[in-house]
Enzyme design. Structure first.
Site, PDB file in Angstrom:
ATOM      1  N   ASN A 272       2.939  -4.065   7.707  1.00  0.00           N
ATOM      2  CA  ASN A 272       2.974  -3.279   8.957  1.00  0.00           C
ATOM      3  C   ASN A 272       2.114  -3.960  10.026  1.00  0.00           C
ATOM      4  OD1 ASN A 272       4.473  -0.561   8.989  1.00  0.00           O
ATOM      5  ND2 ASN A 272       3.604  -0.626   6.946  1.00  0.00           N
TER       6      ASN A 272
ATOM      7  N   HIS B  52       2.417   6.898   7.453  1.00  0.00           N
ATOM      8  CA  HIS B  52       2.540   7.470   6.105  1.00  0.00           C
ATOM      9  C   HIS B  52       4.006   7.370   5.697  1.00  0.00           C
ATOM     10  CE1 HIS B  52       1.626  10.056   2.679  1.00  0.00           C
ATOM     11  NE2 HIS B  52       2.707  10.741   2.980  1.00  0.00           N
TER      12      HIS B  52
HETATM   13  C1  GRF Z   1       3.338   1.188   3.490  1.00  0.00           C
HETATM   14  O1  GRF Z   1       4.440   1.781   2.868  1.00  0.00           O
HETATM   15  C2  GRF Z   1       2.494   2.251   4.121  1.00  0.00           C
HETATM   16  O2  GRF Z   1       3.235   3.326   4.658  1.00  0.00           O
HETATM   17  C3  GRF Z   1       1.706   2.733   2.932  1.00  0.00           C
HETATM   18  O3  GRF Z   1       1.472   1.602   2.114  1.00  0.00           O
HETATM   19  C4  GRF Z   1       2.375   0.597   2.475  1.00  0.00           C
HETATM   20  C5  GRF Z   1       1.548  -0.511   3.064  1.00  0.00           C
HETATM   21  O4  GRF Z   1       2.340  -1.560   3.293  1.00  0.00           O
HETATM   22  N1  GRF Z   1       0.468   3.311   3.355  1.00  0.00           N
HETATM   23  P1  GRF Z   1       1.738  -2.807   4.127  1.00  0.00           P
HETATM   24  O5  GRF Z   1       0.331  -3.079   3.604  1.00  0.00           O
HETATM   25  O6  GRF Z   1       1.725  -2.403   5.583  1.00  0.00           O
HETATM   26  O7  GRF Z   1       2.702  -3.907   3.811  1.00  0.00           O
END
Ligand code: GRF
Length: 203
Positions: free
Chosen positions: A13, A108
């Site tokens: 992300n 989330h």
């Molecule tokens: C994502 O699915 C987020 O919503 C959750 O854990 C995952 C993290 O993914 N909290 P990244 O570290 O952003 O790849």
């Protein structure tokens, strides 16, 4: 406007946010990427990208409050307008959350208020929901709660497993968080006076 992004692991992300800021030349600066875990792959990626990649290891602190205080000191050094939690897997103290009220956001992997907590894809499959999704929200002292800024929804497909759901949802998370970052760049997102609802002007 200035951003600090908090991660704990892969950081996809965070990468999507950095890529969006650059690709769209948004008036945003990602001042730092901070992780609570030394082995977070996202930290290495951020460093390679020339971003300020910092570690505040929760294991170095005796209490949750001391960790949060150390994290806040790091964050405040950058004077960010917004702090974006992206796969940041720590529950933060009320003091920390209230210090950044109106500036702290999280993503989330469920359509809140459905399925707070962990293992959201398993929860969704167990309930047999037909739609799953993600939520970007302002962080409040109540875990996985807080004024909703944006959501993305997608169908649950026959044969979906937690892994297939998670993988498909991750792409949607990147889209939704990138949309929110564009709104932040344009100064269109804020909390209402009561701190109860997120207001996105112009949409
Ligand atoms: C994502 O699915 C987020 O919503 C959750 O854990 C995952 C993290 O993914 N909290 P990244 O570290 O952003 O790849």
């Amino acid at each position: 406007r200035r951003l600090v992004i908090l991660i704990s692991g892969r950081g996809s992300n965070m990468q999507a946010i950095v890529d969006t800021v650059r690709a769209q030349s948004l008036p945003l600066e990602v001042c730092a990427v901070i992780s609570n875990k030394a082995d977070a792959a996202g930290l290495a990626w951020a460093r390679e990208q020339g971003l300020d990649a910092r570690l505040v290891a929760h294991r170095d602190y005796a209490t949750r409050a001391e960790f949060d205080q150390a994290l806040a000191r790091q964050i405040d050094g950058y004077q960010p307008d917004y702090i974006l939690m992206a796969g940041f897997m720590r529950v933060l103290t009320t003091e920390f959350v209230e210090r950044y009220s109106g500036r702290l956001l999280n993503i989330h992997p469920s359509l809140l208020p459905a399925f707070p907590g962990l293992h959201t894809h398993q929860q969704a499959l167990a309930m047999g929901v037909q739609w799953h999704g993600c939520t970007v929200h302002f962080v409040t002292p109540v875990l996985d709660h807080g004024p909703i800024v944006a959501q993305g929804a997608m169908p649950v497909l026959a044969g979906d497993t937690p892994d297939t759901l998670a993988a498909r949802l991750l792409e949607l998370e990147h889209e939704v968080y990138s949309l929110v970052v564009r709104w932040l760049a344009e100064g269109r997102v804020e909390l209402d006076a009561a701190g109860q609802r997120a207001i996105v002007r112009g949409v």
